[in-house]
Design an enzyme around this catalytic site. Structure first.
Site, PDB file in Angstrom:
ATOM      1  N   HIS A   1      75.137  18.141   9.834  1.00  0.00           N
ATOM      2  CA  HIS A   1      74.346  17.564   8.748  1.00  0.00           C
ATOM      3  C   HIS A   1      74.206  16.055   8.915  1.00  0.00           C
ATOM      4  O   HIS A   1      73.117  15.529   9.016  1.00  0.00           O
ATOM      5  CB  HIS A   1      74.943  17.892   7.380  1.00  0.00           C
ATOM      6  CG  HIS A   1      74.015  17.569   6.262  1.00  0.00           C
ATOM      7  ND1 HIS A   1      73.893  16.287   5.772  1.00  0.00           N
ATOM      8  CD2 HIS A   1      73.135  18.334   5.587  1.00  0.00           C
ATOM      9  CE1 HIS A   1      72.960  16.293   4.824  1.00  0.00           C
ATOM     10  NE2 HIS A   1      72.491  17.524   4.691  1.00  0.00           N
TER      11      HIS A   1
ATOM     12  N   HIS B   1      84.742  13.379  -1.422  1.00  0.00           N
ATOM     13  CA  HIS B   1      85.347  12.291  -2.177  1.00  0.00           C
ATOM     14  C   HIS B   1      85.004  12.357  -3.674  1.00  0.00           C
ATOM     15  O   HIS B   1      85.824  11.981  -4.511  1.00  0.00           O
ATOM     16  CB  HIS B   1      85.011  10.941  -1.545  1.00  0.00           C
ATOM     17  CG  HIS B   1      85.820  10.705  -0.301  1.00  0.00           C
ATOM     18  ND1 HIS B   1      85.406  11.117   0.949  1.00  0.00           N
ATOM     19  CD2 HIS B   1      87.057  10.187  -0.141  1.00  0.00           C
ATOM     20  CE1 HIS B   1      86.359  10.829   1.827  1.00  0.00           C
ATOM     21  NE2 HIS B   1      87.358  10.264   1.199  1.00  0.00           N
TER      22      HIS B   1
ATOM     23  N   GLU C   1      70.846  14.129   9.521  1.00  0.00           N
ATOM     24  CA  GLU C   1      70.740  13.013   8.569  1.00  0.00           C
ATOM     25  C   GLU C   1      71.690  11.859   8.876  1.00  0.00           C
ATOM     26  O   GLU C   1      71.912  10.989   8.035  1.00  0.00           O
ATOM     27  CB  GLU C   1      70.988  13.519   7.137  1.00  0.00           C
ATOM     28  CG  GLU C   1      69.839  14.348   6.597  1.00  0.00           C
ATOM     29  CD  GLU C   1      70.068  14.833   5.177  1.00  0.00           C
ATOM     30  OE1 GLU C   1      70.847  14.212   4.447  1.00  0.00           O
ATOM     31  OE2 GLU C   1      69.461  15.856   4.809  1.00  0.00           O
TER      32      GLU C   1
ATOM     33  N   HIS D   1      68.214  23.384   6.363  1.00  0.00           N
ATOM     34  CA  HIS D   1      68.190  22.503   7.541  1.00  0.00           C
ATOM     35  C   HIS D   1      68.092  23.315   8.836  1.00  0.00           C
ATOM     36  O   HIS D   1      67.342  22.954   9.740  1.00  0.00           O
ATOM     37  CB  HIS D   1      69.444  21.630   7.586  1.00  0.00           C
ATOM     38  CG  HIS D   1      69.424  20.511   6.588  1.00  0.00           C
ATOM     39  ND1 HIS D   1      68.409  19.593   6.541  1.00  0.00           N
ATOM     40  CD2 HIS D   1      70.305  20.154   5.630  1.00  0.00           C
ATOM     41  CE1 HIS D   1      68.674  18.715   5.576  1.00  0.00           C
ATOM     42  NE2 HIS D   1      69.800  19.046   4.997  1.00  0.00           N
TER      43      HIS D   1
HETATM   44 CO    CO Z   1      70.726  17.776   3.653  1.00  0.00          CO
END
Ligand code: CO
Length: 292
Positions: free
Chosen positions: A178, A121, A208, A240
């Site tokens: 993620h 966005h 997350e 990650h």
């Molecule tokens: Co991250």
């Protein structure tokens, strides 16, 4: 005769002015149509990611021969890290400013993100600014990996096609997405539902966002699972995947599940390393390109 000539001159001048208003040219200069593609990834400093990005670059160029393909990374941290290694990567805004300067008139910006979250966005906002400025005759943004129902279904196929061949059906596959505070986080649950219609022991979690590992663990327990394959559901097997998923620290998914008694196998490959996922992103370039 003179009258006619004046009329023609006025008509031409009006035409040029209108073209100027529409953004096709500046100060009355007619611009020749020049189409370009800008690929925008979160970015990565991993070597394996460079291989994936080169693969995407090659596929886009093969699909659109003769169309210049540029790159930009949305992550400021990654760009800074790469700059320290002497690799200059542009932000989308800098890349677009350069493309405007290079007289591109039509730009297809393709997001290489997984969902339309905050990064996507932000990118949309930047593109709107370039539209308002009239920098290009047309600039459009292609969908990320997951946008439509068809994307969800194709992504399920891509996941199933890339599960390690040695895994048997009683073993679970847990993918680490993620996740985000952004409303688009719901795509992970949608994908989890969709993939389980095909294979009930494949689970989508996030590091997350939601679903969290706790939720996945409850489902593993309920289904009496003994062995778990852990795979990233991120374009790149970066920080990650290496640490939060497969790391040796106590709070990694591998450590938590191993401690719970599961046999854990980790796969360190990002989705951008698999052709089935890449094809979805590459097909999304057609969205903007079909308008040029
Ligand atoms: Co991250």
């Amino acid at each position: 005769m003179l009258k006619l000539r004046i009329c023609v001159a006025v008509f031409l001048a009006c035409g040029l002015m209108l073209a100027g208003v529409s953004g096709a040219s500046h100060h009355g200069e007619e611009k020749e149509k020049k189409v370009g593609i800008l690929l925008v990834a979160f970015g990565s400093s991993e070597d394996s990611a460079q291989v994936s990005f080169e693969n995407i670059d090659k596929k886009v160029k093969a699909t659109y021969p003769g169309i210049p393909v540029k790159w930009a990374y949305t992550s400021h941290i990654i760009r800074k890290k790469l700059a320290g290694q002497g690799k200059e990567l542009d932000s989308p805004e800098v890349a677009l400013a350069k493309m405007a300067d290079e007289d591109f008139t039509h730009v297809a910006v393709q997001s290489l993100h997984t969902i339309g979250g905050a990064e996507y966005h932000d990118l949309h906002r930047s593109i709107s600014a370039f539209t308002v400025m009239g920098a290009f005759e047309n600039i459009l943004l292609g969908y990320p990996l997951l946008a439509t129902q068809e994307d969800l279904e194709r992504t399920v196929e891509a996941i199933l096609a890339n599960i390690p061949a040695e895994r048997n059906k009683e073993e679970a596959v847990v993918l680490m997405g993620h996740g985000t505070h952004h409303p688009s986080n719901a795509f992970y649950s949608a994908l989890n539902f969709q993939v389980q219609l095909r294979d009930p022991y494949v689970f989508i979690g996030t590091v997350e966002g939601y679903p969290e590992l706790d939720t996945i663990q409850a489902l593993l327990q309920k289904n009496d699972i003994k062995k778990v394959y852990l795979m990233p559901f991120m374009s790149v097997a970066g920080d990650h995947a290496k640490n939060d998923m497969a790391g040796d620290e106590d709070d990694s998914w591998k450590s938590i599940l191993t401690k719970e008694g599961y046999e854990v196998v980790t796969v360190l490959k990002g989705t951008a390393e698999f052709d089935e996922f890449v094809e979805i992103w590459v097909d999304h370039v057609r969205g903007p390109m079909s308008h040029f």
